[in-house]
Motif scaffolding. Structure first.
Motif, PDB file in Angstrom:
ATOM      1  N   TRP A  46     -10.669  -2.015  -0.031  1.00  0.00           N
ATOM      2  CA  TRP A  46     -10.610  -0.348  -0.087  1.00  0.00           C
ATOM      3  C   TRP A  46     -11.605   0.003   0.758  1.00  0.00           C
ATOM      4  CZ3 TRP A  46     -12.470  -3.447  -3.906  1.00  0.00           C
ATOM      5  CH2 TRP A  46     -13.908  -3.628  -4.816  1.00  0.00           C
ATOM      6  N   LEU A  47     -11.563   1.416   1.525  1.00  0.00           N
ATOM      7  CA  LEU A  47     -12.829   2.002   1.627  1.00  0.00           C
ATOM      8  C   LEU A  47     -13.457   3.191   1.321  1.00  0.00           C
ATOM      9  CD1 LEU A  47     -11.380   1.798   5.168  1.00  0.00           C
ATOM     10  CD2 LEU A  47     -13.307   0.699   4.807  1.00  0.00           C
ATOM     11  N   ASP A  48     -14.321   3.290   0.530  1.00  0.00           N
ATOM     12  CA  ASP A  48     -15.519   4.340   0.099  1.00  0.00           C
ATOM     13  C   ASP A  48     -15.022   5.673   1.113  1.00  0.00           C
ATOM     14  OD1 ASP A  48     -16.799   5.981  -1.025  1.00  0.00           O
ATOM     15  OD2 ASP A  48     -18.003   4.625  -1.699  1.00  0.00           O
ATOM     16  N   LYS A  49     -14.593   6.883   0.135  1.00  0.00           N
ATOM     17  CA  LYS A  49     -14.920   7.811   0.495  1.00  0.00           C
ATOM     18  C   LYS A  49     -15.836   9.227   1.325  1.00  0.00           C
ATOM     19  CE  LYS A  49     -15.225  10.778  -3.382  1.00  0.00           C
ATOM     20  NZ  LYS A  49     -15.351  11.463  -4.318  1.00  0.00           N
ATOM     21  N   GLU A 108      -5.535  11.868  -1.531  1.00  0.00           N
ATOM     22  CA  GLU A 108      -6.398  13.181  -1.611  1.00  0.00           C
ATOM     23  C   GLU A 108      -7.776  13.462  -1.220  1.00  0.00           C
ATOM     24  OE1 GLU A 108      -4.474  15.043  -4.893  1.00  0.00           O
ATOM     25  OE2 GLU A 108      -2.989  14.729  -4.112  1.00  0.00           O
ATOM     26  N   ASP A 109      -8.873  12.082  -2.156  1.00  0.00           N
ATOM     27  CA  ASP A 109      -9.922  12.698  -1.572  1.00  0.00           C
ATOM     28  C   ASP A 109     -10.670  11.631  -0.517  1.00  0.00           C
ATOM     29  OD1 ASP A 109      -9.668   9.538  -2.745  1.00  0.00           O
ATOM     30  OD2 ASP A 109     -11.026  10.016  -4.288  1.00  0.00           O
ATOM     31  N   GLY A 110     -10.313  11.321   0.486  1.00  0.00           N
ATOM     32  CA  GLY A 110     -10.680  10.979   1.571  1.00  0.00           C
ATOM     33  C   GLY A 110     -10.545   8.932   1.489  1.00  0.00           C
ATOM     34  N   SER A 111     -10.724   8.990   0.168  1.00  0.00           N
ATOM     35  CA  SER A 111     -10.658   7.584  -0.020  1.00  0.00           C
ATOM     36  C   SER A 111      -9.457   6.487   0.433  1.00  0.00           C
ATOM     37  CB  SER A 111     -11.260   6.145  -1.562  1.00  0.00           C
ATOM     38  OG  SER A 111      -9.868   7.424  -1.991  1.00  0.00           O
ATOM     39  N   ILE A 112      -9.774   4.756   0.916  1.00  0.00           N
ATOM     40  CA  ILE A 112      -8.244   4.257   1.166  1.00  0.00           C
ATOM     41  C   ILE A 112      -8.382   3.077  -0.069  1.00  0.00           C
ATOM     42  CG2 ILE A 112      -7.207   2.801   3.108  1.00  0.00           C
ATOM     43  CD1 ILE A 112      -8.561   4.978   5.032  1.00  0.00           C
ATOM     44  N   GLY A 113      -7.273   2.660  -0.255  1.00  0.00           N
ATOM     45  CA  GLY A 113      -7.177   2.105  -1.613  1.00  0.00           C
ATOM     46  C   GLY A 113      -8.000   2.047  -2.806  1.00  0.00           C
ATOM     47  N   THR A 114      -7.782   1.192  -4.049  1.00  0.00           N
ATOM     48  CA  THR A 114      -8.781   1.764  -4.765  1.00  0.00           C
ATOM     49  C   THR A 114      -9.531   0.286  -5.426  1.00  0.00           C
ATOM     50  OG1 THR A 114      -6.673   2.930  -6.132  1.00  0.00           O
ATOM     51  CG2 THR A 114      -8.074   1.899  -7.067  1.00  0.00           C
ATOM     52  N   GLN A 125      -4.726  -9.891 -12.437  1.00  0.00           N
ATOM     53  CA  GLN A 125      -3.728 -10.234 -12.305  1.00  0.00           C
ATOM     54  C   GLN A 125      -2.691  -8.883 -12.280  1.00  0.00           C
ATOM     55  OE1 GLN A 125      -2.293 -13.438 -12.790  1.00  0.00           O
ATOM     56  NE2 GLN A 125      -4.881 -13.525 -13.260  1.00  0.00           N
ATOM     57  N   GLN A 126      -2.847  -7.643 -11.076  1.00  0.00           N
ATOM     58  CA  GLN A 126      -2.487  -6.539 -10.893  1.00  0.00           C
ATOM     59  C   GLN A 126      -2.440  -6.581  -9.407  1.00  0.00           C
ATOM     60  OE1 GLN A 126      -3.964  -2.847 -12.670  1.00  0.00           O
ATOM     61  NE2 GLN A 126      -4.322  -4.409 -14.848  1.00  0.00           N
ATOM     62  N   ASP A 127      -1.376  -6.143  -8.789  1.00  0.00           N
ATOM     63  CA  ASP A 127      -1.636  -6.078  -7.249  1.00  0.00           C
ATOM     64  C   ASP A 127      -1.825  -4.379  -7.251  1.00  0.00           C
ATOM     65  OD1 ASP A 127       0.062  -7.926  -7.041  1.00  0.00           O
ATOM     66  OD2 ASP A 127       1.962  -6.635  -7.389  1.00  0.00           O
ATOM     67  N   PRO A 128      -2.867  -4.935  -6.210  1.00  0.00           N
ATOM     68  CA  PRO A 128      -3.645  -3.326  -5.634  1.00  0.00           C
ATOM     69  C   PRO A 128      -2.604  -2.635  -4.910  1.00  0.00           C
ATOM     70  CG  PRO A 128      -3.777  -5.573  -4.500  1.00  0.00           C
ATOM     71  CD  PRO A 128      -2.876  -5.983  -5.572  1.00  0.00           C
ATOM     72  N   PRO A 129      -2.615  -1.320  -4.565  1.00  0.00           N
ATOM     73  CA  PRO A 129      -2.014  -0.546  -4.265  1.00  0.00           C
ATOM     74  C   PRO A 129      -2.663  -0.672  -2.068  1.00  0.00           C
ATOM     75  CG  PRO A 129      -4.428   0.699  -4.625  1.00  0.00           C
ATOM     76  CD  PRO A 129      -3.819  -0.375  -5.424  1.00  0.00           C
ATOM     77  N   CYS A 130      -4.280  -1.451  -1.922  1.00  0.00           N
ATOM     78  CA  CYS A 130      -4.166  -1.899  -0.764  1.00  0.00           C
ATOM     79  C   CYS A 130      -4.525  -2.802  -0.629  1.00  0.00           C
ATOM     80  CB  CYS A 130      -5.110  -0.746  -0.183  1.00  0.00           C
ATOM     81  SG  CYS A 130      -5.620  -0.954   1.534  1.00  0.00           S
ATOM     82  N   GLY A 131      -3.950  -3.816  -0.057  1.00  0.00           N
ATOM     83  CA  GLY A 131      -4.802  -5.657  -0.816  1.00  0.00           C
ATOM     84  C   GLY A 131      -3.921  -6.776   0.280  1.00  0.00           C
TER      85      GLY A 131
END
Length: 358
Positions: A230-233, A283-289, A297-303
């Motif tokens: 992820w990238l911080d907004k 929407e808040d300008g960040s990328i990924g979570t 054990q979850q799939d990340p939205p960006c990874g």
């Protein structure tokens, strides 16, 4: 005839023309050797200290200022246009001296061997400058003046060639010798500067933050377990570069907006999430979570999930941010330029957890 052969013929023709002119008049072609070799392309070097007229012709006077970026240490690299066929202007004209400045520069040349650049192809001696801009009698150039136009409101202009494009055949389009332009007006010339020209100039000056992404786990990833990216907004914000051309009303503000992050794992033994490797901006300008406890054990939205452990040498994870480029300028002009990308690479070590069945 091919483009390559056309370029060769045109370049040869231009060299012959300059040679013939240099024989008939006290004119020197600009070359990388300071004007002594008329067959060698290039630009005049600097001259008298403090005198703009002697400065390198390829040095633009456009003033740029950047704001935004969300980081105290912007990258020292520049954006790479996504469109490889984009062709920003190779040359344009800019104001370089007042009537009084030109007159003083020519008088400074008396009794010396100095040559003054009148465009990116030619340098003139004091004799030719006096004939053209003082007496107004020189027939070699149509850009003549009487007494350097002292007392008139305006400036003398000459061409500027975009850095790195000095040898482009398109750079020869701006072939006018130094010419007079009344104050408050821009030359009526196809190569006159425009807000879009300034916007393209500002494009080259955009500096964006290094694309160093946040990772979880840090240091070492594990085979078949996802690595969150992820990238911080707060880090990735819009970047603006304002370009102004002094002594004209022209300006442009070029804005780079981050719109996507693309991941390249550095090995075929991996899969990205999403599968395309493209992580959109939220929407808040960040990328990924950002990773939270209990999400392993979850799939990340960006990874990225690595399928094989590293064998001594780490994988090279490349993260590139795509920046959308728009501009606005004098008189309400506006438009878009090709998107740009900037990438950085990070070392990723991947371990394999051994399990024992009892």
């Amino acid at each position: 005839m091919t483009r390559s052969s056309t370029r060769t013929v045109l370049s040869a023709t231009a060299t012959v023309l300059v040679l013939s002119l240099a024989t008939a008049h006290p004119v020197a072609a600009i070359g990388g050797d300071g004007g002594r070799n008329p067959s060698k392309p290039g630009h005049a070097g600097g001259g008298a200290s403090g005198k703009e007229l002697y400065a390198q012709v390829g040095q633009s006077r456009i003033v740029v200022k950047q704001s935004g970026g969300g980081t105290a240490k912007p990258s020292t690299g520049s954006l790479a246009p996504v469109d490889p066929n984009w062709q920003p202007p190779a040359c344009w004209y800019e104001p370089v001296a007042t009537a009084e400045q030109l007159k003083a520069a020519v008088e400074d040349m008396k009794g010396t061997s100095k040559l003054l650049p009148v465009n990116s192809q030619r340098r003139w001696s004091e004799e030719l400058l006096v004939e053209t801009y003082d007496k107004g009698e020189q027939t070699f150039s149509s850009e003549v003046a009487k007494n350097y136009n002292v007392g008139k409101r305006g400036m003398f202009w000459r061409d500027v060639v975009r850095k790195g494009h000095e040898d482009d055949i398109e750079a020869m389009d701006c072939s006018r010798t130094m010419f007079w332009q009344n104050a408050g007006a821009v030359p009526d010339d196809p190569n006159a500067p425009t807000p879009e020209v300034l916007a393209a100039y500002a494009y080259d000056k955009i500096r964006v933050p290094d694309t160093k992404v946040e990772l979880k786990p840090q240091g070492k990833s594990t085979v078949n377990l996802p690595t969150w990216v992820w990238l911080d907004k707060a880090v990735f914000k819009d970047v603006e570069v304002r370009a102004e051309l002094p002594n004209t009303p022209l300006y442009a503000v070029t804005t780079a907006k981050p719109v996507a992050l693309h991941l390249e794992p550095g090995t075929d033994d991996a899969k990205t999430l999403p599968a395309s490797g493209d992580c959109p901006v939220n929407e808040d300008g960040s990328i990924g979570t950002p990773y939270t406890k209990g999400s392993s054990q979850q799939d990340p939205p960006c990874g990225v999930t690595y399928l094989r452990a590293t064998g001594g040498e780490p994988y090279q994870l490349t993260a590139s941010v795509t920046w959308e480029i728009s501009w606005k300028g004098t008189g309400g002009a506006k438009g878009r330029l090709p998107n740009g990308t900037f990438a950085t690479t990070q070392d990723i070590n991947v371990r394999e957890i051994q399990s024992i069945n009892r």
